[in-house]
Scaffold this motif. Structure first.
Motif, short mmCIF file in Angstrom:
data_model
loop_
_atom_site.label_atom_id
_atom_site.label_comp_id
_atom_site.label_asym_id
_atom_site.label_seq_id
_atom_site.Cartn_x
_atom_site.Cartn_y
_atom_site.Cartn_z
N ARG A 42 1.59 -21.59 27.66
CA ARG A 42 1.16 -22.91 28.16
C ARG A 42 -0.08 -22.80 29.05
O ARG A 42 -0.91 -23.69 29.06
CB ARG A 42 2.26 -23.56 28.99
CG ARG A 42 3.46 -23.96 28.16
CD ARG A 42 4.49 -24.66 29.03
NE ARG A 42 5.74 -24.81 28.32
CZ ARG A 42 6.00 -25.80 27.49
NH1 ARG A 42 5.11 -26.75 27.28
NH2 ARG A 42 7.15 -25.87 26.86
N ILE A 56 -0.25 -18.12 34.82
CA ILE A 56 0.18 -19.48 34.46
C ILE A 56 0.07 -20.35 35.72
O ILE A 56 0.65 -20.04 36.76
CB ILE A 56 1.63 -19.48 33.94
CG1 ILE A 56 1.74 -18.58 32.71
CG2 ILE A 56 2.11 -20.90 33.63
CD1 ILE A 56 3.13 -18.10 32.39
N ASP A 60 6.89 -30.29 31.93
CA ASP A 60 6.87 -29.33 30.81
C ASP A 60 8.16 -28.52 30.78
O ASP A 60 8.57 -28.03 29.73
CB ASP A 60 5.69 -28.36 30.97
CG ASP A 60 4.37 -29.10 30.97
OD1 ASP A 60 4.18 -29.96 30.08
OD2 ASP A 60 3.55 -28.85 31.88
N MET A 61 8.77 -28.34 31.95
CA MET A 61 10.01 -27.57 32.00
C MET A 61 10.98 -28.23 32.98
O MET A 61 10.60 -28.54 34.11
CB MET A 61 9.73 -26.13 32.46
CG MET A 61 10.97 -25.25 32.48
SD MET A 61 10.60 -23.61 33.19
CE MET A 61 9.66 -22.86 31.88
N LEU A 81 5.10 -16.55 37.70
CA LEU A 81 4.22 -17.34 36.83
C LEU A 81 2.77 -17.13 37.23
O LEU A 81 1.89 -17.01 36.36
CB LEU A 81 4.62 -18.83 36.89
CG LEU A 81 5.99 -19.15 36.28
CD1 LEU A 81 6.36 -20.61 36.51
CD2 LEU A 81 6.04 -18.83 34.79
N ILE A 88 1.57 -25.53 33.80
CA ILE A 88 2.92 -26.04 33.60
C ILE A 88 3.37 -26.90 34.78
O ILE A 88 2.98 -26.64 35.93
CB ILE A 88 3.90 -24.84 33.37
CG1 ILE A 88 5.25 -25.31 32.88
CG2 ILE A 88 4.06 -23.99 34.62
CD1 ILE A 88 6.13 -24.16 32.36
N ILE A 91 6.94 -28.31 36.58
CA ILE A 91 8.35 -27.89 36.56
C ILE A 91 9.19 -28.80 37.44
O ILE A 91 8.83 -29.10 38.58
CB ILE A 91 8.49 -26.44 37.10
CG1 ILE A 91 7.68 -25.47 36.23
CG2 ILE A 91 9.96 -26.01 37.15
CD1 ILE A 91 7.65 -24.04 36.76
N VAL A 108 0.98 -23.35 37.99
CA VAL A 108 2.02 -24.36 38.17
C VAL A 108 1.31 -25.59 38.77
O VAL A 108 0.94 -25.62 39.93
CB VAL A 108 3.16 -23.86 39.07
CG1 VAL A 108 4.20 -24.95 39.28
CG2 VAL A 108 3.79 -22.61 38.46
N HIS A 136 8.88 -18.15 27.89
CA HIS A 136 8.81 -19.56 27.48
C HIS A 136 7.59 -20.26 28.04
O HIS A 136 7.14 -21.26 27.47
CB HIS A 136 10.09 -20.30 27.91
CG HIS A 136 11.23 -20.01 27.01
ND1 HIS A 136 11.41 -20.63 25.79
CD2 HIS A 136 12.22 -19.11 27.11
CE1 HIS A 136 12.47 -20.14 25.20
NE2 HIS A 136 12.99 -19.22 25.98
N ALA A 137 7.08 -19.78 29.17
CA ALA A 137 5.95 -20.47 29.82
C ALA A 137 4.61 -19.90 29.40
O ALA A 137 3.57 -20.55 29.53
CB ALA A 137 6.10 -20.36 31.33
N ARG A 138 4.60 -18.66 28.87
CA ARG A 138 3.37 -17.87 28.73
C ARG A 138 2.28 -18.57 27.94
O ARG A 138 1.12 -18.55 28.33
CB ARG A 138 3.70 -16.52 28.09
CG ARG A 138 2.62 -15.49 28.30
CD ARG A 138 3.13 -14.10 28.02
NE ARG A 138 3.99 -13.55 29.06
CZ ARG A 138 5.23 -13.14 28.87
NH1 ARG A 138 5.80 -13.23 27.69
NH2 ARG A 138 5.93 -12.64 29.87
#
Ligand SMILES: C[S@@+](CC[C@H](N)C(=O)[O-])C[C@H]1O[C@@H](n2cnc3c(N)ncnc32)[C@H](O)[C@@H]1O
Length: 260
Positions: A38, A66, A115-116, A61, A41, A43, A68, A34-36
């Protein structure tokens, strides 16, 4: 009076449990999917605890490339926040912009958008109408963001937990099938996926009051099994061992992911 498992024994037992199950890896695979796309991200983790899921998530992540950009954890447990705060300040995490808020999600307030928004086995602890908390989470999303809610499945490994929770709290916990019915009737768009994992219960074969056995049993039942009569405890052990697959020391440990 017997109560639900509480810190610090809760967190110690949770650590033993997390070593026994591969559910975290299964969940991280899906979360990474789900994060890939982006790349970057923010959170919010509701019920971040001592970070037994959140810390491997941050590592994973990072491995996926990714970034954070910000991590916020909300948890009413001062003990859990202190432990997680120390770990997030460790070398290796120094680039992470993080904040831990010691409050229940019900009273958490922020102007920030994420984002999440992540719920990992926490939804059943929230007081009041669960749909209110789904609505609140959706309101905390940035454009294009998602709520990821991992919830336990009914029965099997969760049967005794269900009985203990109902006895001690006065109402049964929420399971994935309850959440599905609730979301179905709400008009909120969601997808759901049941994922299979396993939990190694070999520690339960130890005799008497072996510390690792008591911690695994306590986390599985959510009752402090150090205070439970030995015949009740051994009845719990027998139940979990009866769930073993032939020739194995592990039992099914399914989890459902809801994405909104
Ligand atoms: C099963 S643990 C999950 C911890 C962490 N997410 C993990 O996966 O390692 C549930 C967490 O929810 C927290 N919690 C309980 N009631 C809460 C509430 N009302 N709001 C936010 N968190 C809550 C507990 O303190 C506990 O740390």
């Amino acid at each position: 009076m017997t109560t639900l498992l509480a810190d610090p024994y809760y967190s110690e037992s949770n650590a033993v449990f997390r070593r026994a199950t591969n559910q975290t890896e299964v969940m991280l695979d899906r979360l990474a999917d789900h994060a890939r796309d982006r790349g970057r991200i923010t959170i919010l983790s509701v019920g971040s605890g001592v970070g037994l899921f959140e810390l491997p998530m941050l590592t994973r992540l990072g491995e996926e490339g990714i970034t954070v950009a910000r991590f916020v954890g909300v948890d009413p447990s001062a003990h859990a926040n202190a432990v997680l705060g120390r770990k997030l300040a460790d070398p290796g995490n120094e680039a992470l912009d993080f904040e831990l808020v010691a409050t229940p999600f019900e009273t958490y307030d922020t102007e920030a958008r994420f984002d999440m928004v992540l719920f990992n086995h926490v939804f059943e602890y929230l007081a009041g109408d669960p749909l209110t908390w789904v609505g609140k989470s959706l309101g905390l999303l940035a454009d294009g963001g998602n709520v990821l809610l991992f919830s336990p499945n009914r029965g099997g490994i969760n049967q005794i937990y269900q009985d203990v929770f109902a006895e001690l709290v006065g109402a049964p916990p929420l399971f994935a099938d309850d959440i599905e019915v609730m979301l179905d009737g709400s008009g909120i768009a969601f997808s759901m996926e049941s994922m299979m994992a396993t939990c190694d219960v070999s520690a339960l074969q130890q005799l008497g009051e072996d510390p690792e056995k008591l911690m695994l049993l306590s986390f599985l039942t959510q009752r402090d099994c150090r205070d439970v009569a030995s015949e009740v405890r051994e009845h719990y052990v027998e139940y979990y061992l009866s769930l073993r697959q032939p020739g194995r020391n592990s039992i099914p440990h399914p989890v459902t992911l809801f994405v909104m």
